[in-house]
Scaffold this active site. Structure first.
Site, PDB file in Angstrom:
ATOM      1  N   SER A 282      -5.958  11.405  -9.343  1.00 38.02           N
ATOM      2  CA  SER A 282      -4.818  11.395 -10.266  1.00 38.02           C
ATOM      3  C   SER A 282      -4.847  12.554 -11.255  1.00 38.02           C
ATOM      4  O   SER A 282      -5.883  12.858 -11.849  1.00 38.02           O
ATOM      5  CB  SER A 282      -4.795  10.084 -11.044  1.00 38.02           C
ATOM      6  OG  SER A 282      -3.792  10.106 -12.038  1.00 38.02           O
TER       7      SER A 282
ATOM      8  N   HIS B 233       7.341  12.620 -15.396  1.00 37.86           N
ATOM      9  CA  HIS B 233       5.951  13.073 -15.251  1.00 37.86           C
ATOM     10  C   HIS B 233       5.889  14.602 -15.345  1.00 37.86           C
ATOM     11  O   HIS B 233       6.301  15.320 -14.433  1.00 37.86           O
ATOM     12  CB  HIS B 233       5.396  12.608 -13.901  1.00 37.86           C
ATOM     13  CG  HIS B 233       3.960  12.988 -13.664  1.00 37.86           C
ATOM     14  ND1 HIS B 233       2.942  12.046 -13.563  1.00 37.86           N
ATOM     15  CD2 HIS B 233       3.351  14.186 -13.498  1.00 37.86           C
ATOM     16  CE1 HIS B 233       1.783  12.662 -13.334  1.00 37.86           C
ATOM     17  NE2 HIS B 233       2.018  13.969 -13.294  1.00 37.86           N
TER      18      HIS B 233
ATOM     19  N   LEU C 223       0.808  -1.219   0.000  1.00 35.37           N
ATOM     20  CA  LEU C 223       0.000   0.000   0.000  1.00 35.37           C
ATOM     21  C   LEU C 223       0.843   1.271   0.000  1.00 35.37           C
ATOM     22  O   LEU C 223       0.648   2.151  -0.840  1.00 35.37           O
ATOM     23  CB  LEU C 223      -0.939   0.005   1.206  1.00 35.37           C
ATOM     24  CG  LEU C 223      -1.889   1.214   1.302  1.00 35.37           C
ATOM     25  CD1 LEU C 223      -2.832   1.239   0.097  1.00 35.37           C
ATOM     26  CD2 LEU C 223      -2.682   1.176   2.605  1.00 35.37           C
TER      27      LEU C 223
ATOM     28  N   ASP D 205       3.359  11.260 -19.034  1.00 31.47           N
ATOM     29  CA  ASP D 205       4.553  10.471 -18.709  1.00 31.47           C
ATOM     30  C   ASP D 205       5.321  10.273 -20.008  1.00 31.47           C
ATOM     31  O   ASP D 205       4.847   9.578 -20.921  1.00 31.47           O
ATOM     32  CB  ASP D 205       4.152   9.109 -18.122  1.00 31.47           C
ATOM     33  CG  ASP D 205       3.582   9.233 -16.719  1.00 31.47           C
ATOM     34  OD1 ASP D 205       3.749  10.301 -16.092  1.00 31.47           O
ATOM     35  OD2 ASP D 205       2.952   8.266 -16.247  1.00 31.47           O
TER      36      ASP D 205
ATOM     37  N   GLU E 105       9.690  11.808  -9.935  1.00 31.27           N
ATOM     38  CA  GLU E 105       9.272  11.261 -11.228  1.00 31.27           C
ATOM     39  C   GLU E 105       9.737  12.198 -12.345  1.00 31.27           C
ATOM     40  O   GLU E 105       8.987  13.081 -12.787  1.00 31.27           O
ATOM     41  CB  GLU E 105       7.747  11.085 -11.283  1.00 31.27           C
ATOM     42  CG  GLU E 105       7.204  10.045 -10.303  1.00 31.27           C
ATOM     43  CD  GLU E 105       5.730   9.740 -10.519  1.00 31.27           C
ATOM     44  OE1 GLU E 105       5.140  10.273 -11.480  1.00 31.27           O
ATOM     45  OE2 GLU E 105       5.173   8.968  -9.721  1.00 31.27           O
TER      46      GLU E 105
ATOM     47  N   HIS F 135      -3.511  12.333 -14.060  1.00 27.01           N
ATOM     48  CA  HIS F 135      -3.706  11.703 -15.375  1.00 27.01           C
ATOM     49  C   HIS F 135      -5.175  11.734 -15.783  1.00 27.01           C
ATOM     50  O   HIS F 135      -5.490  11.786 -16.972  1.00 27.01           O
ATOM     51  CB  HIS F 135      -3.182  10.272 -15.356  1.00 27.01           C
ATOM     52  CG  HIS F 135      -1.695  10.177 -15.488  1.00 27.01           C
ATOM     53  ND1 HIS F 135      -1.029  10.314 -16.691  1.00 27.01           N
ATOM     54  CD2 HIS F 135      -0.730   9.997 -14.549  1.00 27.01           C
ATOM     55  CE1 HIS F 135       0.271  10.198 -16.501  1.00 27.01           C
ATOM     56  NE2 HIS F 135       0.488  10.000 -15.207  1.00 27.01           N
TER      57      HIS F 135
END
Length: 256
Positions: A161, A222, A148, A170, A219, A163
């Protein structure tokens, strides 16, 4: 007749006829004409100096877009800020066959051209828009693989998100490897994007060392489209994280 007497008679006759002898005329001199008096012209009233307009190159308006509505260019989605509505879907566009928001697709096309011109590589899009249902699958897969805590450090819960807004991308570069890996930051493309993406309206959404604020690991692949206005303002203020720019609370974890 004597001359003196003749002259006397002539003068006497002139007096009788009312004629006054003009000495100047007698001398053959012209009669001077009156000098015309110049009519004074009115002094023009001074005109007021116009006030120059206040010029502004790029005036940043912090209230231009909402931070809470899912369809806003500046929406901030994180582990404390779910999308509203939570099942939001943007107007879809495509970059090299991959779905993103329409505005993001146009910006990616321009950034790809700039990257190619700079000989930094050919831009690829590995993941763009993800629906609410798709994010359910992505989240569950990462949690099952990593647990998790680690799984949610990489994949957002559905409805939380970026996204899902279609504004996140990405990316990678053809032939440079490190696809969706931290080592992408050291590739030629990764370095160019980190330095130049703001010119096309993108920010590196999850910078290195900012996990306590963003809730996500570094990231370097991203990128988030926020528009040139906000990206430029963040660059000028040297602020790399949306939460810090907008003075929002850190979002290291979910509230439930």
């Amino acid at each position: 007749m004597p001359v003196n007497r003749l002259l006397t008679l002539v003068i006497s006759g002139a007096l009788i006829l009312g004629i006054t002898a003009d000495p100047a005329m007698a001398a053959g001199e012209p009669t001077p004409t009156a000098t015309p008096t110049a009519t004074p012209t009115a002094t023009p009233s001074p005109t007021a100096t116009p006030t120059p307009p206040v010029l502004c190159g790029v005036c940043f308006n912090p209230g231009a877009f909402s931070l809470t509505k899912a369809n806003s260019l500046w929406v901030v989605a994180n582990k404390q800020r779910p999308l509203n509505p939570i099942t939001y879907k943007p107007v879809i566009g495509y970059f090299k066959g991959v779905q993103v928001a329409k505005v993001t697709a146009a910006a990616l096309t321009q950034m790809a051209a700039g990257m190619l011109k700079a000989k930094a590589g050919t831009l690829l899009l590995n993941s763009g828009y993800r629906s609410y249902d798709t994010q359910v699958a992505v989240h569950d897969r990462q949690v099952a693989r990593l647990g998790l805590k680690a799984g949610e450090a990489l994949a957002a819960r559905p409805g939380y998100s970026e996204h899902q807004t279609g504004l996140a991308a990405d990316v990678s570069a053809a032939g440079q490897g490190c696809t969706i890996q931290v080592c992408f930051a050291k590739t030629k493309a990764g370095k160019w994007l980190a330095a130049n993406s703001w010119q096309y309206g993108f920010i590196l959404r999850y910078p290195d060392g900012q996990t306590p604020t963003t809730g996500y690991q570094f990231e370097p692949w991203h990128f988030r489209y926020v528009g040139i206005e906000l990206a430029t303002e963040m660059k000028s203020q040297n602020i790399t994280v949306l939460e810090k720019f907008w003075n929002l609370p850190a979002a290291p974890s979910y509230s439930y």
